[in-house]
Design a protein around this motif. Structure first.
Motif, PDB file in Angstrom:
ATOM      1  N   GLN A 357       0.839  -1.193   0.000  1.00  0.00           N
ATOM      2  CA  GLN A 357       0.000   0.000   0.000  1.00  0.00           C
ATOM      3  C   GLN A 357       0.874   1.242   0.000  1.00  0.00           C
ATOM      4  O   GLN A 357       1.886   1.299   0.697  1.00  0.00           O
ATOM      5  CB  GLN A 357      -0.886  -0.010   1.247  1.00  0.00           C
ATOM      6  CG  GLN A 357      -1.565   1.304   1.592  1.00  0.00           C
ATOM      7  CD  GLN A 357      -2.234   1.263   2.948  1.00  0.00           C
ATOM      8  OE1 GLN A 357      -3.104   0.431   3.192  1.00  0.00           O
ATOM      9  NE2 GLN A 357      -1.817   2.130   3.856  1.00  0.00           N
ATOM     10  N   PHE A 358       0.473   2.232  -0.774  1.00  0.00           N
ATOM     11  CA  PHE A 358       1.093   3.546  -0.723  1.00  0.00           C
ATOM     12  C   PHE A 358      -0.003   4.574  -0.509  1.00  0.00           C
ATOM     13  O   PHE A 358      -1.073   4.506  -1.127  1.00  0.00           O
ATOM     14  CB  PHE A 358       1.847   3.869  -2.001  1.00  0.00           C
ATOM     15  CG  PHE A 358       2.330   5.301  -2.044  1.00  0.00           C
ATOM     16  CD1 PHE A 358       3.441   5.689  -1.323  1.00  0.00           C
ATOM     17  CD2 PHE A 358       1.628   6.271  -2.763  1.00  0.00           C
ATOM     18  CE1 PHE A 358       3.875   7.009  -1.333  1.00  0.00           C
ATOM     19  CE2 PHE A 358       2.054   7.589  -2.778  1.00  0.00           C
ATOM     20  CZ  PHE A 358       3.174   7.958  -2.059  1.00  0.00           C
ATOM     21  N   SER A 359       0.250   5.527   0.374  1.00  0.00           N
ATOM     22  CA  SER A 359      -0.743   6.561   0.627  1.00  0.00           C
ATOM     23  C   SER A 359      -0.059   7.919   0.752  1.00  0.00           C
ATOM     24  O   SER A 359       1.113   8.016   1.126  1.00  0.00           O
ATOM     25  CB  SER A 359      -1.546   6.268   1.898  1.00  0.00           C
ATOM     26  OG  SER A 359      -0.711   6.297   3.048  1.00  0.00           O
ATOM     27  N   GLN A 360      -0.824   8.960   0.421  1.00  0.00           N
ATOM     28  CA  GLN A 360      -0.341  10.327   0.521  1.00  0.00           C
ATOM     29  C   GLN A 360      -1.458  11.211   1.052  1.00  0.00           C
ATOM     30  O   GLN A 360      -2.559  11.217   0.499  1.00  0.00           O
ATOM     31  CB  GLN A 360       0.117  10.849  -0.835  1.00  0.00           C
ATOM     32  CG  GLN A 360       0.582  12.303  -0.821  1.00  0.00           C
ATOM     33  CD  GLN A 360       1.851  12.494  -0.014  1.00  0.00           C
ATOM     34  OE1 GLN A 360       2.879  11.906  -0.322  1.00  0.00           O
ATOM     35  NE2 GLN A 360       1.789  13.305   1.037  1.00  0.00           N
ATOM     36  N   GLU A 361      -1.180  11.918   2.138  1.00  0.00           N
ATOM     37  CA  GLU A 361      -2.149  12.861   2.688  1.00  0.00           C
ATOM     38  C   GLU A 361      -1.522  14.240   2.735  1.00  0.00           C
ATOM     39  O   GLU A 361      -0.351  14.406   3.111  1.00  0.00           O
ATOM     40  CB  GLU A 361      -2.599  12.443   4.083  1.00  0.00           C
ATOM     41  CG  GLU A 361      -3.621  13.384   4.700  1.00  0.00           C
ATOM     42  CD  GLU A 361      -4.231  12.858   5.987  1.00  0.00           C
ATOM     43  OE1 GLU A 361      -4.572  13.682   6.860  1.00  0.00           O
ATOM     44  OE2 GLU A 361      -4.368  11.624   6.122  1.00  0.00           O
ATOM     45  N   ILE A 362      -2.306  15.242   2.340  1.00  0.00           N
ATOM     46  CA  ILE A 362      -1.899  16.642   2.415  1.00  0.00           C
ATOM     47  C   ILE A 362      -3.005  17.386   3.144  1.00  0.00           C
ATOM     48  O   ILE A 362      -4.179  17.292   2.757  1.00  0.00           O
ATOM     49  CB  ILE A 362      -1.711  17.254   1.015  1.00  0.00           C
ATOM     50  CG1 ILE A 362      -0.700  16.444   0.198  1.00  0.00           C
ATOM     51  CG2 ILE A 362      -1.267  18.703   1.111  1.00  0.00           C
ATOM     52  CD1 ILE A 362      -0.627  16.862  -1.256  1.00  0.00           C
ATOM     53  N   ARG A 363      -2.646  18.104   4.197  1.00  0.00           N
ATOM     54  CA  ARG A 363      -3.683  18.850   4.912  1.00  0.00           C
ATOM     55  C   ARG A 363      -3.134  20.184   5.423  1.00  0.00           C
ATOM     56  O   ARG A 363      -1.944  20.316   5.692  1.00  0.00           O
ATOM     57  CB  ARG A 363      -4.283  18.037   6.053  1.00  0.00           C
ATOM     58  CG  ARG A 363      -3.356  17.696   7.181  1.00  0.00           C
ATOM     59  CD  ARG A 363      -4.099  16.995   8.321  1.00  0.00           C
ATOM     60  NE  ARG A 363      -3.254  16.736   9.460  1.00  0.00           N
ATOM     61  CZ  ARG A 363      -2.652  15.577   9.715  1.00  0.00           C
ATOM     62  NH1 ARG A 363      -2.833  14.551   8.904  1.00  0.00           N
ATOM     63  NH2 ARG A 363      -1.889  15.436  10.784  1.00  0.00           N
ATOM     64  N   ILE A 364      -4.038  21.129   5.541  1.00  0.00           N
ATOM     65  CA  ILE A 364      -3.727  22.447   6.053  1.00  0.00           C
ATOM     66  C   ILE A 364      -4.506  22.637   7.350  1.00  0.00           C
ATOM     67  O   ILE A 364      -5.694  22.315   7.424  1.00  0.00           O
ATOM     68  CB  ILE A 364      -4.067  23.553   5.024  1.00  0.00           C
ATOM     69  CG1 ILE A 364      -3.597  24.924   5.525  1.00  0.00           C
ATOM     70  CG2 ILE A 364      -5.535  23.545   4.666  1.00  0.00           C
ATOM     71  CD1 ILE A 364      -2.118  25.138   5.425  1.00  0.00           C
ATOM     72  N   THR A 365      -3.833  23.140   8.368  1.00  0.00           N
ATOM     73  CA  THR A 365      -4.442  23.295   9.686  1.00  0.00           C
ATOM     74  C   THR A 365      -4.297  24.737  10.138  1.00  0.00           C
ATOM     75  O   THR A 365      -3.191  25.297  10.114  1.00  0.00           O
ATOM     76  CB  THR A 365      -3.771  22.363  10.709  1.00  0.00           C
ATOM     77  OG1 THR A 365      -3.792  21.021  10.233  1.00  0.00           O
ATOM     78  CG2 THR A 365      -4.502  22.429  12.047  1.00  0.00           C
ATOM     79  N   SER A 366      -5.412  25.322  10.543  1.00  0.00           N
ATOM     80  CA  SER A 366      -5.376  26.695  11.040  1.00  0.00           C
ATOM     81  C   SER A 366      -4.742  26.722  12.424  1.00  0.00           C
ATOM     82  O   SER A 366      -4.626  25.691  13.091  1.00  0.00           O
ATOM     83  CB  SER A 366      -6.791  27.271  11.082  1.00  0.00           C
ATOM     84  OG  SER A 366      -7.568  26.626  12.072  1.00  0.00           O
ATOM     85  N   PRO A 367      -4.341  27.891  12.910  1.00  0.00           N
ATOM     86  CA  PRO A 367      -3.589  27.942  14.173  1.00  0.00           C
ATOM     87  C   PRO A 367      -4.402  27.577  15.397  1.00  0.00           C
ATOM     88  O   PRO A 367      -3.846  27.153  16.404  1.00  0.00           O
ATOM     89  CB  PRO A 367      -3.109  29.401  14.232  1.00  0.00           C
ATOM     90  CG  PRO A 367      -4.060  30.156  13.382  1.00  0.00           C
ATOM     91  CD  PRO A 367      -4.432  29.212  12.268  1.00  0.00           C
ATOM     92  N   GLY A 368      -5.716  27.723  15.367  1.00  0.00           N
ATOM     93  CA  GLY A 368      -6.525  27.426  16.537  1.00  0.00           C
ATOM     94  C   GLY A 368      -6.722  28.660  17.400  1.00  0.00           C
ATOM     95  O   GLY A 368      -5.872  29.566  17.445  1.00  0.00           O
TER      96      GLY A 368
END
Length: 802
Positions: A357-368
């Motif tokens: 299996q190969f996986s790729q995740e890209i996410r953007i997170t606000s500062p909170g």
């Protein structure tokens, strides 16, 4: 099978003196605790993909620290389930089940697990990986209920998130060794961590573990299940600059078993299984059917190799964080099963599987902490699965005298033609999946928050499967020759050969989430959540017949018509949860509570066909509802208690096509030969599960301290068989685990006694009708096999930290 046993002089074995001593030591501190208030340490989790206090997370979460796992001897997911109510894991004859709130996937390599398993953010969806050993973990978070937004489409019952320990900026290391004499267990673990160069840190973790086992194989005169485990993990952390950090983890491991922890039990009917075997062998064979940790088998093996690589990069973009996680995960295993589960020569089953299996995740997170907080991202995953299995008939099989007359009557001129033959199956599947997701929290006021989330998923699967017979010389027999003698023989066991079946499916889903949180004050947070879950459909790996009723290749034309399964549909859930997180006693205590109600439709289940096969079916509808409580209280400087309690009410609302258990009269109006179990519960769904832990530290001097832990683990009664057979019912029980350690006050060294199951409870974790037992008796009798937990044990454990 033992009845529920409470802590009394009659119920506690001599080994339980360890637990009694801890109890005596703890009692004085309970009295002293009334005079002073102490504050709990905060538990930080990443259940919502950002670091938060457990008390701020609007999810039913149970977190187990790495320190607790090391001290309690929790070696794998199955060990950990004792400390997390409404979480179960069970090894079966040919697979592994993980369940949260009564929901699991059943036995089939075509299933992905209903409980999503994640290691450092990488999805481990295959059941075999659930058996992998634990080592050098920071913590494990168990999220109950559908987690379809941030974790993905297959986490329809919940998610288990494992976080490995990371490299440290200062040098540290530890060496831990454990020895348990009764079952021959030896466990050695080494951890080294610290700086390698400017802004570069590394960590090395090694585990070597062996155990002889707690079963006596009377056929081979050997102990089982013999385990040999080795895991090697290297991690790097590179602080490239103030904005960019890169983490790399490479791990390889093996976990090999010889034997199984199961035995034949509870024969019923007019012609017991043992009687048939004795008759066939002219009285030379006697089958032990008592529950006594003794079994008869010609040998089972399971050899597993795993590899995984994870790269995580976090880049600061202003106040936001961009996260990229790339993961490669692969394993292969080979298993040999003496799957008649007796020491007689009947048949064996071989299985091989390769997966990557190969996986790729890209996410953007606000500062909170802003009016609007959010997480959004994209996920891609591709997998490849190859599976092969074979049922082999040895040259001295007892099936020959048992079925010789039957075969002759069906036109087989020479029944000895079955000797040395096999029926074999191949399955291949490729899958590509992508999804986009977002979760947005509107901080309406300082006290009130509204969270909206959604995930859109698209997945394509292509699969093929074929079944074929092989004669004693290794030649594959023609598929369409319905007069072939091997087709006649294997047809008696509901197996038919067929040419390759191919199919593909493309499915999409959208899963939403709505959560409302409100802080009544700084000590009380309440929440209400609605979410939906989705688990993809797929292809049945283990069905032993063609799905088209017009394909008749088993017995001679017109004698029998077998219908198998190839494709099954997706599973869906709608879940409602009300909960609260409470801080009590001026910060010395915490209580978390959740009430849940979940409706499942098209529940995916795997049903034993009564002989040698399994068929996947979508079971209709089910409801899982209940209450979960957990908390902790620091009563004194040295004493902290922990508790968890779960009440579960699971019921099938619609299931007209369930397999009947032995002796049950078929009652399904629409499915002849099957049973309608509407209104019934499911296997492994005890109404009450609970755990209680007391941790106590006592200073013997400025340099020396005594550390002790007492665990009480309770389960209500439950049924252990997927057919809900009352002959495999587990009575309620209370297990006692305990640990007493003497060590340096600065933590540099420690020597401990670790006791498990000190009340010596006999607990069946899975069972079913023994393969061929009803066939060999002409449905006049049956025997059962059961997997049983490890009996009482006491180990010595030593740790040096530097």
């Amino acid at each position: 099978m033992s009845k529920s046993r409470l802590l009394s002089a009659g119920a506690i074995s001599s080994k339980s003196l360890l637990a009694t001593a801890i109890g005596v030591a703890v009692l004085p501190s309970v009295v002293l605790a009334q005079e002073e208030t102490f504050t709990l340490e905060e538990i930080v989790v990443t259940a919502q993909k950002r670091e938060q206090s457990l008390q701020d997370v609007p999810i039913s979460v149970n977190a187990v620290t790495g320190a607790k796992m090391a001290e309690a001897g929790i070696n794998n997911l199955e060990d950990m389930t004792a400390y997390v109510p409404n979480l179960t894991m069970n090894q079966t004859g040919i697979g592994t089940n993980i369940s949260i709130r009564g929901i699991s996937s059943g036995i089939n390599q075509g299933f992905e697990q209903s409980v999503g398993q994640y290691v450092d953010g990488i999805y481990y969806g295959r059941a075999q990986l659930a058996r992998a050993p634990f080592m050098d973990l920071e913590r494990v978070e168990v999220l109950r209920g559908p987690q379809g937004i941030l974790f993905g489409k297959n986490s329809i019952a919940g998610a288990i998130s494992m976080i490995t320990a990371k490299p440290t900026e200062e040098f540290e290391g530890s060496l831990t060794a454990l020895y348990e004499p009764d079952h021959g267990e030896q466990d050695v673990r080494l951890v080294l961590s610290g700086p390698l160069a400017d802004n570069l840190y590394g960590r090395l973790a090694i585990m070597d573990r062996t155990i002889d086992g707690y079963y006596d194989n009377e056929t081979l005169d050997d102990d089982e299940s013999d385990e040999d485990i080795g895991v090697y993990r290297g991690s790097l952390k590179w602080d490239v600059n103030d904005d960019l950090t890169i983490d790399l983890k490479i791990e390889t491991g093996t976990f090999d078993n010889k034997g199984r922890f199961l035995e034949i039990v509870n024969p019923v009917g007019a012609v017991p299984y043992a009687g048939v075997l004795s008759t066939l062998t002219a009285g030379a064979y006697t089958l032990d059917t008592k529950q006594n940790f003794k079994r008869q088998s010609n040998g089972d093996t399971s050899d597993n190799d795993t590899d995984n690589v994870t790269i995580k990069a976090e880049y600061g973009i202003g106040d936001h964080t961009l996260t990229l996680i790339s993961g490669y995960n692969a394993y292969e295993f080979e298993e040999t099963c003496d799957c008649d589960f007796t020491g007689a020569s009947i048949f064996t089953a071989d299985t091989t599987e390769e997966f990557d299996q190969f996986s790729q995740e890209i996410r953007i997170t606000s500062p909170g902490g802003e009016t609007i907080d959010y997480i959004a991202g994209f996920f891609y995953q591709t997998t490849d699965l190859e599976f092969e299995d074979a049922i082999r008939i040895p040259s001295d099989t007892l099936l020959l005298p048992a079925f010789s007359a039957t075969l002759t009557g069906l036109g087989v001129a020479d029944p000895t033609v079955i000797l040395g033959t096999s029926t074999e199956r191949t399955f291949e599947q490729d899958s590509d999946m992508w999804s986009v997701f977002a979760q947005v929290t509107w901080n309406i006021t300082e006290e009130t928050r509204l969270t909206l989330g959604g995930r859109y998923t698209d997945e394509e699967k292509e699969a093929s499967r074929r079944q074929f017979h092989v004669d004693s010389s290794g030649v594959t027999q023609p598929i369409g020759a319905v007069t072939d003698d091997l087709n006649v023989f294997f047809g008696l066991f509901r197996i038919e050969p067929y040419a390759e079946i191919k199919a593909d499916r493309d499915e999409t889903a959208f899963t939403p989430l709505i959560t409302l949180q409100h802080d009544l004050n700084q000590d009380v947070m309440l929440y209400a959540t609605y979410t939906s879950g989705f688990k993809g459909g797929g292809f049945d790996v283990r069905s032993n017949a063609h799905p088209d009723a017009s394909v008749v290749n088993a017995l001679r034309a017109g004698v029998i018509d077998l219908v198998g399964v190839f494709e099954f549909e997706e599973e869906e859930a709608d879940s409602f949860e009300l909960g609260g997180k409470f801080t009590l006693a001026d910060g010395a205590a915490e209580l978390n509570a959740a009430i849940f109600y979940t409706e499942y439709t098209d529940l995916q289940t795997s049903q034993f066909d009564g002989t040698l096969g399994f068929n996947v079916t979508n079971a209709g509808e089910a409801t899982s509802q209940g209450v979960e409580l957990d908390g902790r209280w620091r009563l004194s400087e040295g004493l902290t208690i922990y508790g968890a309690l779960a009440y579960l009410d699971f019921e099938f609302d619609k299931f007209p096509n369930a397999q009947c258990y032995f002796g049950q009269t078929p009652n399904s109006p629409s499915n002849p030969g099957l049973c309608d179990i509407k209104g019934e519960t499911r296997e492994f769904t005890p109404e009450i599960q609970a755990s209680f832990t007391a941790d106590y530290v006592y200073m013997l001097s400025d340099a020396l301290e005594l550390r002790s832990t007492l665990d009480l683990i309770y389960s209500d009664d439950y049924l252990a068989s997927p057919t809900l057979d009352p002959n495999l019912e587990q009575d309620s029980y209370t297990k006692v685990n305990a640990r007493v350690a003497l060590g340096a006050a600065d933590g540099k060294w420690e020597v401990a006694l670790v006791g498990k199951n000190l009340t010596d409870e006999e607990v069946v974790t899975f069972g079913n009708t023994a393969p061929l037992s009803t066939t060999l008796t002409g449905n006049a009798g049956a025997a059962y096999y059961g997997f049983y937990d490890r009996p009482s044990s006491v180990a010595i454990q030593g740790t040096i930290r530097f």
